[in-house]
Structures are given as C-alpha cells and as structure tokens.
Design a protein around this motif. Structure first.
Motif, PDB file in Angstrom:
ATOM      1  N   ARG A  19      -6.493  65.702   9.547  1.00 51.53           N
ATOM      2  CA  ARG A  19      -6.866  64.623   9.945  1.00 51.53           C
ATOM      3  C   ARG A  19      -5.038  64.349   9.776  1.00 51.53           C
ATOM      4  O   ARG A  19      -3.996  65.430   9.064  1.00 51.53           O
ATOM      5  N   VAL A  20      -4.253  64.079  10.954  1.00 54.53           N
ATOM      6  CA  VAL A  20      -3.254  63.673  10.724  1.00 54.53           C
ATOM      7  C   VAL A  20      -2.777  62.266  10.848  1.00 54.53           C
ATOM      8  O   VAL A  20      -3.353  61.091  11.210  1.00 54.53           O
ATOM      9  N   PRO A  21      -2.105  61.721   9.638  1.00 52.32           N
ATOM     10  CA  PRO A  21      -1.449  61.126   8.818  1.00 52.32           C
ATOM     11  C   PRO A  21      -0.088  60.396  10.091  1.00 52.32           C
ATOM     12  O   PRO A  21      -0.053  60.564   9.891  1.00 52.32           O
ATOM     13  N   PRO A  22      -0.746  59.231   9.538  1.00 56.25           N
ATOM     14  CA  PRO A  22       0.926  57.524   9.861  1.00 56.25           C
ATOM     15  C   PRO A  22       2.228  57.934   9.395  1.00 56.25           C
ATOM     16  O   PRO A  22       2.898  58.667   9.971  1.00 56.25           O
ATOM     17  N   SER A  23       2.498  59.231   8.303  1.00 54.04           N
ATOM     18  CA  SER A  23       3.434  59.768   7.434  1.00 54.04           C
ATOM     19  C   SER A  23       3.674  60.838   8.058  1.00 54.04           C
ATOM     20  O   SER A  23       5.462  60.967   8.328  1.00 54.04           O
ATOM     21  N   ASP A  24       2.320  61.383   9.280  1.00 57.42           N
ATOM     22  CA  ASP A  24       3.387  62.363   9.717  1.00 57.42           C
ATOM     23  C   ASP A  24       4.138  61.935  11.334  1.00 57.42           C
ATOM     24  O   ASP A  24       4.827  63.146  11.804  1.00 57.42           O
ATOM     25  N   VAL A  25       4.554  60.533  11.640  1.00 53.85           N
ATOM     26  CA  VAL A  25       4.625  60.025  12.506  1.00 53.85           C
ATOM     27  C   VAL A  25       6.221  59.809  12.448  1.00 53.85           C
ATOM     28  O   VAL A  25       6.844  59.019  11.548  1.00 53.85           O
ATOM     29  N   LEU A  26       7.338  60.378  13.229  1.00 54.22           N
ATOM     30  CA  LEU A  26       8.944  60.353  13.449  1.00 54.22           C
ATOM     31  C   LEU A  26       8.994  59.232  13.975  1.00 54.22           C
ATOM     32  O   LEU A  26      10.282  59.253  13.946  1.00 54.22           O
ATOM     33  N   SER A  27       8.460  58.848  15.103  1.00 56.61           N
ATOM     34  CA  SER A  27       8.663  57.978  16.090  1.00 56.61           C
ATOM     35  C   SER A  27       7.956  57.736  16.502  1.00 56.61           C
ATOM     36  O   SER A  27       7.131  58.086  17.528  1.00 56.61           O
ATOM     37  N   ALA A  28       8.014  56.032  17.643  1.00 61.60           N
ATOM     38  CA  ALA A  28       6.500  56.109  18.579  1.00 61.60           C
ATOM     39  C   ALA A  28       7.107  55.011  19.311  1.00 61.60           C
ATOM     40  O   ALA A  28       8.110  54.023  19.127  1.00 61.60           O
ATOM     41  N   TRP A  29       7.313  55.442  20.918  1.00 60.90           N
ATOM     42  CA  TRP A  29       7.830  54.102  21.867  1.00 60.90           C
ATOM     43  C   TRP A  29       6.505  53.946  22.273  1.00 60.90           C
ATOM     44  O   TRP A  29       6.078  54.531  23.077  1.00 60.90           O
ATOM     45  N   SER A  30       7.046  52.620  23.673  1.00 61.68           N
ATOM     46  CA  SER A  30       6.106  52.759  24.427  1.00 61.68           C
ATOM     47  C   SER A  30       6.966  52.304  25.815  1.00 61.68           C
ATOM     48  O   SER A  30       8.110  51.993  25.714  1.00 61.68           O
ATOM     49  N   CYS A  45      -0.754  45.035  29.631  1.00 67.22           N
ATOM     50  CA  CYS A  45       0.012  44.353  28.089  1.00 67.22           C
ATOM     51  C   CYS A  45       0.405  43.261  29.023  1.00 67.22           C
ATOM     52  O   CYS A  45       0.929  43.331  29.893  1.00 67.22           O
ATOM     53  N   PRO A  46       1.642  41.860  27.405  1.00 69.03           N
ATOM     54  CA  PRO A  46       2.442  41.257  28.332  1.00 69.03           C
ATOM     55  C   PRO A  46       4.090  41.759  28.474  1.00 69.03           C
ATOM     56  O   PRO A  46       3.774  43.759  27.998  1.00 69.03           O
ATOM     57  N   VAL A  47       4.691  41.706  30.410  1.00 71.46           N
ATOM     58  CA  VAL A  47       5.303  42.507  29.786  1.00 71.46           C
ATOM     59  C   VAL A  47       6.569  41.526  29.658  1.00 71.46           C
ATOM     60  O   VAL A  47       6.707  41.015  29.326  1.00 71.46           O
ATOM     61  N   THR A  48       7.694  42.735  28.999  1.00 76.00           N
ATOM     62  CA  THR A  48       8.314  42.455  28.606  1.00 76.00           C
ATOM     63  C   THR A  48       9.622  43.557  28.776  1.00 76.00           C
ATOM     64  O   THR A  48       9.066  44.409  28.921  1.00 76.00           O
ATOM     65  N   THR A  49      11.030  42.988  28.371  1.00 78.63           N
ATOM     66  CA  THR A  49      11.524  43.944  28.382  1.00 78.63           C
ATOM     67  C   THR A  49      11.800  44.652  27.270  1.00 78.63           C
ATOM     68  O   THR A  49      13.151  46.225  27.271  1.00 78.63           O
ATOM     69  N   ARG A  50      11.321  44.839  26.022  1.00 75.96           N
ATOM     70  CA  ARG A  50      10.797  45.776  24.597  1.00 75.96           C
ATOM     71  C   ARG A  50      10.143  45.890  24.236  1.00 75.96           C
ATOM     72  O   ARG A  50       9.721  45.005  23.412  1.00 75.96           O
ATOM     73  N   PRO A  51       9.434  46.304  25.323  1.00 79.11           N
ATOM     74  CA  PRO A  51       7.917  47.098  24.635  1.00 79.11           C
ATOM     75  C   PRO A  51       7.923  47.676  23.744  1.00 79.11           C
ATOM     76  O   PRO A  51       8.543  48.407  23.076  1.00 79.11           O
ATOM     77  N   ARG A  52       6.325  47.850  22.693  1.00 80.87           N
ATOM     78  CA  ARG A  52       6.621  48.144  21.519  1.00 80.87           C
ATOM     79  C   ARG A  52       5.060  49.001  20.966  1.00 80.87           C
ATOM     80  O   ARG A  52       3.985  48.457  22.053  1.00 80.87           O
ATOM     81  N   ALA A  53       5.480  49.846  20.664  1.00 84.89           N
ATOM     82  CA  ALA A  53       3.480  50.565  20.411  1.00 84.89           C
ATOM     83  C   ALA A  53       3.397  49.871  19.491  1.00 84.89           C
ATOM     84  O   ALA A  53       3.887  49.570  18.623  1.00 84.89           O
ATOM     85  N   SER A  54       2.287  49.068  19.511  1.00 81.26           N
ATOM     86  CA  SER A  54       1.455  49.152  18.022  1.00 81.26           C
ATOM     87  C   SER A  54       1.052  49.806  17.703  1.00 81.26           C
ATOM     88  O   SER A  54       0.583  50.703  17.554  1.00 81.26           O
TER      89      SER A  54
END
Length: 223
Positions: free
Chosen positions: A46-57, A19-28
């Motif tokens: 199946r684990v749906p996207p609606s079950d995701v509370l937060s994501a970080w990278s 990935c490119p080096v950035t100051t604020r990387p985000r999970a795609s």
C-alpha cells in the motif's frame, strides 16, 4: 501509470480525464487516489497519501477528429465535447481553415519538433511557402547545450571542480568545489552550458545547494 526516479523520489502518473480550462489546474483528491491505488496494485504494497510530497496537474489539448486519423491529417477539427476522452487522438492534427489559414492543434510538449516539422513541410508542399524553401531542418538541429556535449562531461566537471580542492578564493568568494552528484546534474540538465552556470557560481558566490539534499545550486536560478 508510470514511475520515474527523480532526485531521490519518484514521479508517478498520470490521469486522463476531461476538465474545465482554468489558469491554475490542480490535481484532485480522486486523481491522486487513483494513482496511489494503481501503484499499490503494481508494487504489492500500500502506498499511503502521506508518502506524497507534492502533486500537480496540467491541461493537454486534444484534437477530436471524426475518422481518428493521426498526425498530419488535413481534416477539419471539431471540439471534443462530451465526457469521454478515450476516443480522441493524442497526436497533433494539421488542418486548413476555409480562408486558407494553416493550423496545428493537439500534440504535446514532447513532440513539439515533430509538430513544427509537419507544419513547415505541409506549408512548403501546398505552396504556402516559396518553392525554393527547404524542408524543415529541425531533425538535424541540436538543442542548446548539445553542441559540444559528450558523455564524459560530468566526470570532467567533477575533476575540474573536485570537492575538497577548494582552497583559496575566486573573485572574493571561496573557490568553487563540486561533488559528483552536482556535476552529473549540471551535465544532464545544461549540457555544454553547465560551464556558464558554474561561471555564475564562481563570480557571484552562488555555488551553495539551493535545497538541502539536492544537487541543484543557487547559480541555476540566476542562469
């Protein structure tokens, strides 16, 4: 992919892609979808996207070593480049610049003490530090909070500040009471320094939960 229970939820990860080096990387979206798909295959539901509370990278530096030697290698390091990170070692690499500067690169947060130990010992062995310098002592040093930590600490905190025994006041504030979940959280997170957090809670009236339903208290922010 791993799954770790955390405060009533589950932390799942992780991806490994250039990935490119950035100051604020985000999970795609693609990375999140990959983790959910892998979890679904493993769990059989199946684990749906609606079950995701937060994501970080985050971005982890990887050291590209031609011979793929592990930690402690004295070989020069070149940039990883390319799009394939599978062949790049995950351990740290120690190398020396032509002008004699000792470097350590790669590695990760969970091995920072081993990285420090290898660098110090290398500097001693190569004569960059006085011969009277002792080998690195980090393996015998306790982290903050571990000096007088004991497995019974959470139970002791819960007993001392037992919920329901909060009659009266302390410094103009209601006397602090502590439930078992909060006592276990403080003992696990702060070790013997949990008393410092509780002292702040008592003196400043910051014993309330920071987030409803979680054992984190307001005093932890001040601490």
């Amino acid at each position: 992919v791993f799954m770790l229970p955390f405060q009533g939820a589950v932390i799942a990860g992780t991806t490994d892609a250039p990935c490119p080096v950035t100051t604020r990387p985000r999970a795609s979206d693609a990375e999140v979808a990959f983790i959910l798909s892998t979890l679904s295959d493993y769990l059989g539901v199946r684990v749906p996207p609606s079950d995701v509370l937060s994501a970080w990278s985050g971005i982890r530096p990887l050291a590209h070593v031609p011979s793929a030697n592990a930690a402690g290698s004295k070989q020069a390091v070149s940039g990883g480049g390319g799009g394939d990170t599978a062949s790049i070692v995950r351990d740290h690499v120690i190398f020396t610049d032509p002008d004699g500067l000792l470097n350590v690169t790669g590695g990760k947060w969970t091995t920072y003490r081993r990285m420090a130990e290898d660098v110090v010992n290398d500097a001693v062995a190569s004569g960059r530090l006085p011969l009277s310098t002792r080998p690195c002592l980090t393996s015998d040093l306790k982290l903050l909070g571990a000096q007088s930590y004991r497995p019974s600490l959470a139970a002791e905190l819960a007993q001392h500040y037992r919920a329901g025994a909060g009659a009266g006041t302390q410094g103009g504030h209601a006397r602090l009471s502590l439930d078992t979940a909060t006592a276990e959280h403080l003992a696990h997170a702060y070790g013997d320094r949990a008393h410092m957090v509780l002292g702040i809670a008592e003196r400043q009236g910051l014993g309330a939960p920071l987030v409803r339903g979680l054992p984190v208290m307001e005093a932890e922010v001040v601490h």
